[in-house]
Design a protein around this motif. Sequence first.
Motif, short mmCIF file in Angstrom:
data_model
loop_
_atom_site.label_atom_id
_atom_site.label_comp_id
_atom_site.label_asym_id
_atom_site.label_seq_id
_atom_site.Cartn_x
_atom_site.Cartn_y
_atom_site.Cartn_z
N PRO A 466 37.47 52.42 38.63
CA PRO A 466 37.55 51.34 38.67
C PRO A 466 36.33 50.87 38.60
O PRO A 466 35.45 51.00 37.98
CB PRO A 466 37.62 51.26 40.63
CG PRO A 466 36.73 52.10 40.92
CD PRO A 466 37.39 53.21 40.02
N VAL A 467 36.73 49.32 37.51
CA VAL A 467 35.64 48.23 37.29
C VAL A 467 35.71 47.47 38.65
O VAL A 467 36.01 46.74 39.31
CB VAL A 467 36.52 46.80 35.87
CG1 VAL A 467 35.25 46.14 35.95
CG2 VAL A 467 36.62 47.70 35.08
N THR A 468 34.00 47.68 38.31
CA THR A 468 33.48 47.01 39.95
C THR A 468 33.06 45.63 40.02
O THR A 468 32.60 45.37 39.24
CB THR A 468 32.51 47.61 40.59
OG1 THR A 468 31.11 48.03 39.42
CG2 THR A 468 32.38 49.06 41.08
N VAL A 469 34.16 44.65 40.85
CA VAL A 469 32.85 43.04 40.61
C VAL A 469 32.76 42.66 42.15
O VAL A 469 33.14 43.23 42.93
CB VAL A 469 34.30 41.76 40.42
CG1 VAL A 469 34.27 41.24 40.41
CG2 VAL A 469 34.75 42.94 38.77
N THR A 470 31.53 42.02 42.20
CA THR A 470 30.89 41.73 43.25
C THR A 470 32.86 41.28 43.97
O THR A 470 32.08 40.83 45.56
CB THR A 470 29.70 41.04 43.22
OG1 THR A 470 29.52 40.00 42.30
CG2 THR A 470 28.93 42.31 42.34
N HIS A 471 32.64 39.61 43.67
CA HIS A 471 33.62 38.94 44.16
C HIS A 471 34.70 37.94 43.39
O HIS A 471 33.73 37.99 42.28
CB HIS A 471 32.44 37.74 45.34
CG HIS A 471 32.73 37.39 46.11
ND1 HIS A 471 33.95 36.06 45.65
CD2 HIS A 471 33.14 36.94 47.44
CE1 HIS A 471 34.59 35.67 46.88
NE2 HIS A 471 34.02 36.36 48.15
N PRO A 472 35.62 37.78 44.34
CA PRO A 472 36.70 37.09 42.75
C PRO A 472 36.75 35.55 42.04
O PRO A 472 37.38 35.47 41.48
CB PRO A 472 37.96 36.56 43.69
CG PRO A 472 37.47 37.52 45.12
CD PRO A 472 36.46 38.16 45.13
N ASP A 473 35.36 35.32 42.99
CA ASP A 473 35.22 33.89 42.21
C ASP A 473 33.55 34.02 42.12
O ASP A 473 33.42 32.66 41.45
CB ASP A 473 35.09 33.21 43.38
CG ASP A 473 36.59 32.90 44.22
OD1 ASP A 473 37.53 33.00 43.75
OD2 ASP A 473 36.96 32.55 45.56
N ILE A 474 33.32 34.76 41.97
CA ILE A 474 31.71 34.60 41.32
C ILE A 474 32.10 34.68 39.99
O ILE A 474 32.60 34.79 38.83
CB ILE A 474 30.89 36.02 41.85
CG1 ILE A 474 29.57 35.55 41.32
CG2 ILE A 474 31.66 36.89 40.97
CD1 ILE A 474 28.94 36.76 41.92
N VAL A 475 31.29 32.92 39.77
CA VAL A 475 31.02 33.00 38.35
C VAL A 475 29.46 33.04 37.35
O VAL A 475 28.98 32.81 38.17
CB VAL A 475 30.94 31.38 37.89
CG1 VAL A 475 32.95 31.37 38.44
CG2 VAL A 475 30.68 30.09 38.30
N ARG A 476 29.36 32.87 36.24
CA ARG A 476 28.14 32.76 35.57
C ARG A 476 28.37 32.36 34.15
O ARG A 476 29.89 32.32 33.70
CB ARG A 476 27.79 34.17 35.18
CG ARG A 476 27.23 35.12 36.64
CD ARG A 476 25.90 34.96 37.10
NE ARG A 476 25.07 35.39 37.99
CZ ARG A 476 25.46 35.57 39.54
NH1 ARG A 476 26.68 34.15 39.64
NH2 ARG A 476 25.92 35.89 40.31
#
Length: 603
Positions: A466-476
């Motif tokens: 899987p592709v790992t993302v820390t949080h669905p709402d995190i933005v940069r």
Amino acid sequence: MNNRLKTLLLFVLDSGIVLLSVFLSFRLVSEGLVNNIHELTSTALLSLVVYYFFAYFFNLYWREWEYASVYEVLTVVKCVLATVVVSTTIGIFFFDAIVSWQFVVVLFLVLVSAIGGVRLSMRILRNYFVDNIAYENAKPTLIVGAGAAGTLLVRQMLLHPKMKMVPIAFVDDDPEKQHKDIYGVRIMGTTQDIERVVERMGISKVVIAMPSLPVKKLNAIYDIARATGAECVILPNIDDVMTGKLHVQQLRHVDIEDLLGREPIELDRTVIEKQLRGKRVLVTGAGGSIGSEICRQIATVRPTELIILGHGENSIYLLNNELLEKYSQHFKITPVIADVQDRDRIFEIMEKYRPDVVYHAAAHKHVPLMEGNPREAVKNNILGTRNVAEAASAAKVKAFVMISTDKAVNPPNIMGATKRLCEMIVQDMGAKSQDTKFVAVRFGNVLGSRGSVIPLFKKQIEQGGPVTVTHPDIVRYFMTIPEAAQLVIQAGALARGGEIFVLDMGKPVKIVDLAKNLIRLSGYNEDDIEIKYTGLRPGEKMYEELLNEGEVHPKQIFPKIHIGIADNSKIDQVYNFIDHFEEYSDQQLHDELIDIANKKKQK
């Protein structure tokens, strides 16, 4: 040749072909000379008028005949057949023309051969003249998979030479397809023969056109192809191509710009060249992603000498070789191995080379890693910056540019806090120095840099997820490596002393959207590659800021570049912290750093 001229030429040629074909056909089926020239002329003119009608009906004059295929040839056959049948019928019933069946057959064959031949010759001329020129420097390409996707791809390569790929061979695991040709391209074995075919045929690019395969099987073929040393890409899913979501012409590696969410920023090279051409330039952290790109950008404007300084022996060795290969005849390239924490060594280097401009890119930047190693972050980022800045001032360097980060704004983490203190040091040096202009450049995350999410996501996609993302709402905020390097160099050219330059980076991007785009552009969908949420890491924020409230200068100093009006009232605390940080426990060090770096105390 423009379309109007081509249409006119075809119209004139067709007129001559139809008229001459009637006389020629009559001559071929008769034993003597023409007895009634007037009747034959009338037949020829009637045939021409009827042909014009059906040529318009079948749209023969508004087609790209340079790309003619079987469908276009069948259209010519239909048009000619209709012309012969209708003109013959009209001649017999209305003009009492005497027409033999042999004449009708011969006229049909002559017209098909002549009219079709003229149009197919346009494709032949394109293939042998225009396309041969366009195919110069094109990559010999092996297509893995001779099914619908591979066939469509080869056709696109042949129709669009600007893709810069020449189809040389297929491989396919279907034994029924072996040694057959598709569009003149031979199937030369199975996927197990990829290495042999690449070596034998001089292949430099491999395209895997089997997107419907399971991910594990696709990855296994990809590994075989990549092991050959050839460039390797995967064709998007054929369903997406056929439904219009993707086009075969889009076949390529995923470009970082595709993930940016905005147009890449191009800065003013005229100002940059004026500052750097013929000057001596030193770059610290030159072996890193940003530092090495700064070196590449500087190299294009031809300094007198480029000093590439780094702590990592191998990265400096590779960069030095790359620059020597391209620029050794144009200016001097000097590799230097040194640690910015070694104050005496840095002063010695600065005094020895006396650069005109210094770009300070050396730093520890990994947020969670620095949370567990706060003293190393302080020594490398804060002490290292002070060493390089003070050495630059002592050597009377004209401009000093430090790379900062959006994580320096209201930082809850060690990495961001150390970079904010670095900014304060640079601001203070800028206020005190008479000879050197000190500035900092603040920007967001850099797409594709070492340690950033893109290389991680690519690796995870290659492994099937899987592709790992820390949080669905995190933005940069994001920018490309070339953008970051150009901004840093531009800031040096705009420096007046003490500024913090900030790039207008547009709107922040959701990390999960970045992951989804990368999955799609890699030829997969979310059913193929899972996205897994892992939770925020130590020191990580949900969003980043480029400036605090009240820090934004109302006007841009340059298109897409702002000057930040950053507070430097805590500079005495910064120097006191540097003097005593070794006495603190890790927790005290963390708390003191966060307190100094923030306007308001972090919770």
